[in-house]
Design a protein around this motif. Structure first.
Motif, PDB file in Angstrom:
ATOM      1  N   ASN A  61       0.636  -1.188  -0.054  1.00  0.00           N
ATOM      2  CA  ASN A  61      -0.031   0.015  -0.035  1.00  0.00           C
ATOM      3  C   ASN A  61       0.821   1.107   0.122  1.00  0.00           C
ATOM      4  OD1 ASN A  61      -2.635  -0.967  -0.185  1.00  0.00           O
ATOM      5  ND2 ASN A  61      -2.122  -2.054   1.784  1.00  0.00           N
ATOM      6  N   ILE A  62       2.120   1.298  -0.629  1.00  0.00           N
ATOM      7  CA  ILE A  62       2.880   2.351  -0.509  1.00  0.00           C
ATOM      8  C   ILE A  62       2.164   3.550  -1.721  1.00  0.00           C
ATOM      9  CG2 ILE A  62       4.343   1.354  -2.310  1.00  0.00           C
ATOM     10  CD1 ILE A  62       6.722   2.882  -0.820  1.00  0.00           C
ATOM     11  N   THR A  63       1.507   2.903  -2.625  1.00  0.00           N
ATOM     12  CA  THR A  63       0.813   3.654  -3.673  1.00  0.00           C
ATOM     13  C   THR A  63      -0.223   4.516  -3.118  1.00  0.00           C
ATOM     14  OG1 THR A  63      -0.615   1.733  -4.201  1.00  0.00           O
ATOM     15  CG2 THR A  63       1.477   2.151  -5.411  1.00  0.00           C
ATOM     16  N   SER A  64      -0.627   4.151  -1.826  1.00  0.00           N
ATOM     17  CA  SER A  64      -1.741   4.963  -1.226  1.00  0.00           C
ATOM     18  C   SER A  64      -1.274   6.686  -0.728  1.00  0.00           C
ATOM     19  CB  SER A  64      -2.349   4.243   0.008  1.00  0.00           C
ATOM     20  OG  SER A  64      -2.837   3.124  -0.116  1.00  0.00           O
ATOM     21  N   PHE A  65       0.139   6.544  -0.694  1.00  0.00           N
ATOM     22  CA  PHE A  65       0.691   7.713  -0.468  1.00  0.00           C
ATOM     23  C   PHE A  65       1.478   8.307  -1.352  1.00  0.00           C
ATOM     24  CE2 PHE A  65       1.199   4.514   3.030  1.00  0.00           C
ATOM     25  CZ  PHE A  65       0.311   5.348   4.291  1.00  0.00           C
ATOM     26  N   ALA A  66       1.654   7.563  -2.656  1.00  0.00           N
ATOM     27  CA  ALA A  66       2.153   8.036  -3.857  1.00  0.00           C
ATOM     28  C   ALA A  66       1.339   7.235  -5.176  1.00  0.00           C
ATOM     29  CB  ALA A  66       3.650   7.559  -4.129  1.00  0.00           C
ATOM     30  N   PRO A  67       0.065   7.932  -5.118  1.00  0.00           N
ATOM     31  CA  PRO A  67      -0.664   7.457  -6.203  1.00  0.00           C
ATOM     32  C   PRO A  67      -0.297   7.345  -7.679  1.00  0.00           C
ATOM     33  CG  PRO A  67      -1.728   9.450  -5.360  1.00  0.00           C
ATOM     34  CD  PRO A  67      -0.541   9.025  -4.675  1.00  0.00           C
ATOM     35  N   PHE A  68       0.772   8.084  -8.099  1.00  0.00           N
ATOM     36  CA  PHE A  68       1.466   8.277  -9.167  1.00  0.00           C
ATOM     37  C   PHE A  68       2.486   6.982  -9.430  1.00  0.00           C
ATOM     38  CE2 PHE A  68       4.210  10.519  -6.366  1.00  0.00           C
ATOM     39  CZ  PHE A  68       5.433   9.709  -6.671  1.00  0.00           C
ATOM     40  N   LEU A  69       2.493   6.153  -8.790  1.00  0.00           N
ATOM     41  CA  LEU A  69       3.306   4.928  -8.852  1.00  0.00           C
ATOM     42  C   LEU A  69       2.488   3.740  -9.202  1.00  0.00           C
ATOM     43  CD1 LEU A  69       5.574   5.162  -5.651  1.00  0.00           C
ATOM     44  CD2 LEU A  69       6.251   5.589  -8.031  1.00  0.00           C
ATOM     45  N   VAL A  70       1.666   4.109 -10.363  1.00  0.00           N
ATOM     46  CA  VAL A  70       0.810   3.141 -10.906  1.00  0.00           C
ATOM     47  C   VAL A  70       1.010   3.069 -12.556  1.00  0.00           C
ATOM     48  CG1 VAL A  70      -1.623   2.109 -11.258  1.00  0.00           C
ATOM     49  CG2 VAL A  70      -0.920   2.810  -8.969  1.00  0.00           C
ATOM     50  N   VAL A  71       1.517   2.092 -13.120  1.00  0.00           N
ATOM     51  CA  VAL A  71       1.610   2.080 -14.767  1.00  0.00           C
ATOM     52  C   VAL A  71       0.765   0.974 -15.080  1.00  0.00           C
ATOM     53  CG1 VAL A  71       3.611   2.046 -16.215  1.00  0.00           C
ATOM     54  CG2 VAL A  71       4.203   2.974 -14.220  1.00  0.00           C
ATOM     55  N   GLY A  72       0.004   1.451 -15.939  1.00  0.00           N
ATOM     56  CA  GLY A  72      -0.781   0.308 -16.783  1.00  0.00           C
ATOM     57  C   GLY A  72      -1.704  -0.567 -15.791  1.00  0.00           C
ATOM     58  N   GLY A  73      -2.255   0.118 -14.711  1.00  0.00           N
ATOM     59  CA  GLY A  73      -2.858  -0.619 -13.691  1.00  0.00           C
ATOM     60  C   GLY A  73      -2.241  -1.321 -12.745  1.00  0.00           C
ATOM     61  N   VAL A  74      -0.915  -1.233 -12.982  1.00  0.00           N
ATOM     62  CA  VAL A  74      -0.019  -2.329 -12.318  1.00  0.00           C
ATOM     63  C   VAL A  74       0.565  -1.174 -11.058  1.00  0.00           C
ATOM     64  CG1 VAL A  74       1.798  -3.798 -12.067  1.00  0.00           C
ATOM     65  CG2 VAL A  74       0.304  -3.948 -13.798  1.00  0.00           C
ATOM     66  N   PRO A  75       0.189  -1.388  -9.814  1.00  0.00           N
ATOM     67  CA  PRO A  75       0.839  -0.621  -8.790  1.00  0.00           C
ATOM     68  C   PRO A  75       2.264  -0.828  -8.503  1.00  0.00           C
ATOM     69  CG  PRO A  75      -1.030  -1.556  -7.967  1.00  0.00           C
ATOM     70  CD  PRO A  75      -0.738  -2.350  -9.245  1.00  0.00           C
ATOM     71  N   ILE A  76       3.126   0.128  -8.409  1.00  0.00           N
ATOM     72  CA  ILE A  76       4.679  -0.384  -8.121  1.00  0.00           C
ATOM     73  C   ILE A  76       4.655  -0.495  -6.575  1.00  0.00           C
ATOM     74  CG2 ILE A  76       6.923   0.774  -8.215  1.00  0.00           C
ATOM     75  CD1 ILE A  76       6.124   2.009 -10.904  1.00  0.00           C
ATOM     76  N   THR A  77       4.849  -1.440  -6.016  1.00  0.00           N
ATOM     77  CA  THR A  77       4.905  -1.583  -4.635  1.00  0.00           C
ATOM     78  C   THR A  77       6.243  -2.228  -4.172  1.00  0.00           C
ATOM     79  OG1 THR A  77       3.858  -3.778  -4.679  1.00  0.00           O
ATOM     80  CG2 THR A  77       2.278  -2.134  -4.795  1.00  0.00           C
ATOM     81  N   MET A  83       5.571  -3.283 -17.620  1.00  0.00           N
ATOM     82  CA  MET A  83       6.607  -3.935 -16.840  1.00  0.00           C
ATOM     83  C   MET A  83       8.016  -3.030 -16.684  1.00  0.00           C
ATOM     84  SD  MET A  83       4.779  -5.901 -15.255  1.00  0.00           S
ATOM     85  CE  MET A  83       3.614  -5.123 -15.314  1.00  0.00           C
ATOM     86  N   VAL A  84       8.152  -2.424 -17.814  1.00  0.00           N
ATOM     87  CA  VAL A  84       9.382  -1.677 -17.799  1.00  0.00           C
ATOM     88  C   VAL A  84       9.763  -0.701 -16.819  1.00  0.00           C
ATOM     89  CG1 VAL A  84      10.656   0.018 -19.149  1.00  0.00           C
ATOM     90  CG2 VAL A  84       9.538  -1.755 -20.373  1.00  0.00           C
ATOM     91  N   ALA A  85       8.792  -0.070 -16.359  1.00  0.00           N
ATOM     92  CA  ALA A  85       8.896   1.011 -15.157  1.00  0.00           C
ATOM     93  C   ALA A  85       9.353   0.489 -13.861  1.00  0.00           C
ATOM     94  CB  ALA A  85       7.538   1.931 -14.951  1.00  0.00           C
ATOM     95  N   PRO A  86       8.706  -0.559 -13.460  1.00  0.00           N
ATOM     96  CA  PRO A  86       9.082  -1.192 -11.993  1.00  0.00           C
ATOM     97  C   PRO A  86      10.197  -2.084 -11.944  1.00  0.00           C
ATOM     98  CG  PRO A  86       7.212  -2.314 -12.810  1.00  0.00           C
ATOM     99  CD  PRO A  86       7.373  -1.504 -13.940  1.00  0.00           C
ATOM    100  N   ILE A  87      10.669  -2.516 -13.400  1.00  0.00           N
ATOM    101  CA  ILE A  87      11.919  -3.670 -13.411  1.00  0.00           C
ATOM    102  C   ILE A  87      13.114  -3.000 -12.706  1.00  0.00           C
ATOM    103  CG2 ILE A  87      13.265  -4.677 -14.740  1.00  0.00           C
ATOM    104  CD1 ILE A  87      11.005  -5.478 -16.629  1.00  0.00           C
ATOM    105  N   PRO A  88      13.643  -1.860 -13.030  1.00  0.00           N
ATOM    106  CA  PRO A  88      14.885  -1.454 -12.438  1.00  0.00           C
ATOM    107  C   PRO A  88      14.662  -1.134 -10.878  1.00  0.00           C
ATOM    108  CG  PRO A  88      14.138   0.148 -14.460  1.00  0.00           C
ATOM    109  CD  PRO A  88      13.102  -0.886 -14.115  1.00  0.00           C
ATOM    110  N   LYS A  89      13.592  -0.723 -10.426  1.00  0.00           N
ATOM    111  CA  LYS A  89      13.695  -0.899  -9.032  1.00  0.00           C
ATOM    112  C   LYS A  89      13.497  -2.115  -8.422  1.00  0.00           C
ATOM    113  CE  LYS A  89       9.549  -1.313  -7.419  1.00  0.00           C
ATOM    114  NZ  LYS A  89       8.567  -2.386  -6.913  1.00  0.00           N
TER     115      LYS A  89
END
Length: 197
Positions: free
Chosen positions: A31-47, A166-172
């Motif tokens: 639920n880190i995206t609850s504080f940073a809602p922009f961390l969602v790409v293509g409906g996939v939350p970056i968690t 998936m490109v956005a969250p892969i490096p993280k």
């Protein structure tokens, strides 16, 4: 006999505590995206769920790591708002991203299985990267088939599009996997949760 029984009881209690701890960490990481809602790409939350799932396997071993992730999944299915964006309930099973939640179990198990056999620092890092790869391969393919078979796919939907999401969250997650390997290796030398065979 009483001493052995007491020791076994204490070990079971510790096992439950360890599994509960990592299940809780996954709830927080989801639920880190609850504080940073922009961390969602293509409906996939970056968690941070993948990080904690892999860490569970590295620290607890294959069996307990997988159990911790299973407990987390079942709590969410039962209705507790522990999935990303404080969602939960049986209907979550039909979401295209539910495959990532299922994959946490396999990620933790395989990562744990590797470090139970090879206890060097490179092995921990490799195990973390393998666990992360399992999460991506299983979860992304589940999402593709979900959109294709029962969920409403967006305009121009293709298999390539799913992987582009998936490109956005892969490096993280690669960086976090390497960190998880280092951290778990150091932690294991202190706690010795996984028995040396």
């Amino acid at each position: 006999m009483e001493t052995v029984s007491k020791a076994n009881s204490t070990w079971r209690t510790i096992d439950l505590a360890h599994c509960g701890l990592f299940a809780t960490l996954m709830m927080i990481g989801a639920n880190i995206t609850s504080f940073a809602p922009f961390l969602v790409v293509g409906g996939v939350p970056i968690t941070l769920q993948t990080f904690f799932a892999v860490l569970a396997g590295l620290v607890l071993g294959s069996r307990k790591g997988a159990i911790a992730c299973t407990v987390y999944m079942l709590i969410g299915i039962a209705g507790a708002p522990v999935f990303a964006k404080f969602s939960g309930g049986f209907s979550s099973v039909l979401l295209p991203t539910f495959g990532f939640i299922v994959s946490f179990i396999f990620s933790a198990f395989v990562a744990g299985w590797i470090v139970e056999r090879y206890k060097t620092l490179p092995s921990y890092i490799i195990a973390a990267l393998v666990g992360t790869a399992i999460n991506y391969v299983f979860g992304t393919n589940w999402m593709y088939f979900a959109y294709t078979l029962w969920a409403g796919a967006p305009e121009g939907f293709t298999y390539k599009m799913v992987w582009l999401w998936m490109v956005a969250p892969i490096p993280k997650d690669i960086i976090l996997a390497i960190f998880a390997g280092f951290f778990a290796y150091r932690l294991q030398k202190v706690l010795k949760i996984i028995p040396i065979k």
